[in-house]
Design an enzyme around this catalytic site. Sequence first.
Site, PDB file in Angstrom:
ATOM      1  N   ARG A  42      39.532   5.148  79.782  1.00  0.00           N
ATOM      2  CA  ARG A  42      40.570   6.062  80.236  1.00  0.00           C
ATOM      3  C   ARG A  42      40.596   7.402  79.511  1.00  0.00           C
ATOM      4  O   ARG A  42      40.650   8.447  80.146  1.00  0.00           O
ATOM      5  CB  ARG A  42      41.954   5.401  80.102  1.00  0.00           C
ATOM      6  CG  ARG A  42      42.149   4.222  81.018  1.00  0.00           C
ATOM      7  CD  ARG A  42      43.465   3.500  80.747  1.00  0.00           C
ATOM      8  NE  ARG A  42      44.623   4.326  81.005  1.00  0.00           N
ATOM      9  CZ  ARG A  42      45.885   3.908  80.837  1.00  0.00           C
ATOM     10  NH1 ARG A  42      46.124   2.672  80.410  1.00  0.00           N
ATOM     11  NH2 ARG A  42      46.885   4.705  81.084  1.00  0.00           N
ATOM     12  N   HIS A  88      39.556   3.116  91.107  1.00  0.00           N
ATOM     13  CA  HIS A  88      40.443   3.322  89.955  1.00  0.00           C
ATOM     14  C   HIS A  88      41.709   2.490  90.095  1.00  0.00           C
ATOM     15  O   HIS A  88      42.624   2.863  90.853  1.00  0.00           O
ATOM     16  CB  HIS A  88      40.810   4.808  89.837  1.00  0.00           C
ATOM     17  CG  HIS A  88      41.271   5.211  88.473  1.00  0.00           C
ATOM     18  ND1 HIS A  88      40.454   5.169  87.358  1.00  0.00           N
ATOM     19  CD2 HIS A  88      42.471   5.669  88.038  1.00  0.00           C
ATOM     20  CE1 HIS A  88      41.119   5.593  86.303  1.00  0.00           C
ATOM     21  NE2 HIS A  88      42.351   5.902  86.692  1.00  0.00           N
ATOM     22  N   TYR A 133      50.858  17.546 100.592  1.00  0.00           N
ATOM     23  CA  TYR A 133      50.897  18.949 100.992  1.00  0.00           C
ATOM     24  C   TYR A 133      49.613  19.706 100.645  1.00  0.00           C
ATOM     25  O   TYR A 133      49.352  20.767 101.213  1.00  0.00           O
ATOM     26  CB  TYR A 133      52.066  19.671 100.310  1.00  0.00           C
ATOM     27  CG  TYR A 133      53.414  19.120 100.687  1.00  0.00           C
ATOM     28  CD1 TYR A 133      53.831  19.062 102.017  1.00  0.00           C
ATOM     29  CD2 TYR A 133      54.295  18.657  99.702  1.00  0.00           C
ATOM     30  CE1 TYR A 133      55.075  18.550 102.361  1.00  0.00           C
ATOM     31  CE2 TYR A 133      55.535  18.148 100.040  1.00  0.00           C
ATOM     32  CZ  TYR A 133      55.926  18.092 101.371  1.00  0.00           C
ATOM     33  OH  TYR A 133      57.154  17.587 101.704  1.00  0.00           O
TER      34      TYR A 133
END
Length: 820
Positions: A42, A88, A133
Amino acid sequence: MSPTSTTDDGLFNESDGIEPIEIQDEMERSFLEYSMSVIISRALPDVRDGLKPVHRRILYSMFAEGLRPDRSHVKCARVVGDVMAKYHPHGDAAIYDALARMVQDFSLRHPLIDGHGNFGSPDPNMGPSASRYTECRLAPISLELMASIDEDTVDFVANYDGKESEPAVLPSRFPNLLVNGSQGIAVGMATQIPPHNLAEVIDATLYLIDHPDATPLDLMAFVKGPDFPTGAQILGRSGIRDIYETGRGSIKLRAVAEVVEGRSGAQIIVTEIPYQTSVEQISLKIGALVESKVIDGISEVTDSSAQRDTRIVIDLKRDAKASVVLNNLYKHTPLQTSFSANMLALVDGVPRTLSLSQALGHYVAHQVEVITRRSEYRLRRARDRAHIVEGLLLCIDQLDAVIAAIRSSEDRADARSRLMTAPFGFSEVQANHILDMTLGRLTRLGRSELEEEMAKLLELISELEAILQSSERRNEVLKAELIEVRNKFSEDRRTKVISDPGNLEDEDLIPDEPVVVMVTKSGYVKALSDTSFRTQGRGGRGVVGARMKEEDIVNHVLHTMTHSYLLFFTSKGKVYRLKAHEIPRFERTARGTAIVNLLPLEADERVAAVLDTRTFPEGHELVFITSHGQVKKTAMEEYDKSRRDGLIAIDLRDGDSLVKVVEASETDALILFTKDGQGIKFALSDIRATGRATSGVRGMKLRPGDLVVSGDVINQDREILLVTDLGYGKRTRSTLFPLQQRGGQGVRCIRIVKQKGSLVAAFFVSMDEEILLVSTSGVTIRTTASEVASQGRDATGVKLIQLGDGERVASAGLVPVTLE
């Protein structure tokens, strides 16, 4: 499964399959597994492609889905969903944050994803719009990270559920770790790698390929320092060198600002800001400082920034000094910040702190492996194709027989068997390829085309074999590919590296004003404002200038300016350099601070002389005078150096000590004074110039028990002021002293009598100048030189200061009127 049971004493029964474990051991094992998972999976980037797993998975998923630079943008929500579903196993917020950062041109030097929409700003309070968006696709440079990924260049591993495969690392045709940098916090460690200029990093890599033993210092000839996407300036190179040599270091970043004159007054225009700061933060901070009156002189702050063009306009009041306001802004606001770098990355799955040469060395090794694996893959493909073409050429030679054999066969297996036996002798692969072809294709085979293809295949095979057999050829391929990337994507440097003007806390915010510096015999020093002493008449009692230990005395008084250099010459012949403002200020009656807090003096080393100067001009010389009558002349520029442990100023002989240091030129004359009242005047040209670490020549021959107490350069326009330890003194003219050869005993300069004491100080004065006298008890008096009587060489002097029982004059100094 039988229910869990316990024994009579309440403990678990091991026969039921329950194994007792020490909780400390289990916690250590579990935490270690967790921390390693965070580190590897990570938080830290891989040294080879400079990516963390989440970034690598996002880029590969977009590549696999065909979201190339020449395709249309797609919703970021779709990309996030694909990455989360296939690669993931973490939340969508973490994936989208990582994706958004790869779009931000203020975070990455070369953004890896091309985005449409609002992906945030440097202001931490303004994050990106929701993923539904915004839209994205791969940036052109990302294709260089993926180059040849389908040619067995890297290992693929199973994803979290074993249904998909993902690359363990990307091929990465440019050193992305340094170009775009990285940030991450793991368990017990963190990485902070700054972005760099692509062309500079590639040039350094090219040099490293040819010079594998290159040091970080060698590579710094190409990599000038970090190159931040927001521009700004790096102050100094020492921090850069620390980062590149050790992997850790801190650099100072400063905004680009200029002062311009407007119709209503001066303005400060800021056009570039430090990395990871924002215009909003800076504007708010300035407003808060103005409101709290920490910074004066600002009338208005306007944010005129548009898109990625930074412009902060700071209007100043008419009476404000622009340089002082700007320095205060650098000191108190994010217009100047520090970037602490820690070049930590995974090397073979293990966290390592890397120097510049190590980081690029691991990248080069990765590229050599990529080129090797790609060449082996291409060689296999080329050989396989050459084998097929060879079979087709053989087929053309006996095409009718081949067709007849195929037609007369019972099935495919029979046909393959016939083709593999005499008279044909095709291999199984060649036979299968012929059988896969339609009759039309088979009959249209042309020898010239096949022969041309075979020639190209043989040439390719030869080239690939040469690459695999020669490390030099592999390096040539690597350099050619790096140069291609550099030519395609390189940009001019944005962040300029400039010299560090110094510590703002020390000088830029401190007014250049007169100050009195006192040094005591036992090693205490302090600075006082020159207004601490009032002018008094001759013979007055004075005021207390320092409160010291009973046995201490003040032996150096210097009237100077706060921005001047102070050169401290010690009893061991060393010199230390400070600025006058670095001397702590105290009240008039305070003892001061121990000078060992400022200078690294040895236990038996004391300050013997102090000289102040603003510059170190060429052609000027320093003359050294010792208590044994030695004199030395050395160029002043030899002392324009500063070392923490001091420099050798003069090579003293056994038992000798330094008395005074003065500035002089070749045409000057020098005069020395002894405690027994002798003086000698000789031309400075009698002394040959020597280096810094020399002992000089004899300037005066002393009588037994006598010592030199002072000396100076002759000034015909001024008179000599002599002071005895019992507070008597006089003025006398230097013309009364005959010019002699150096090395003599000289003539009498003041008659020494028991009631008036021995000579302790002698220096030149003018009638309009003032002097400071300090007694052994710290009593200080300031009086004008004109009030001291002018007498001949043989006179004993008049009283200058009223001393108490047991008191003596410790030192006397001049207060120039020009500093009033």
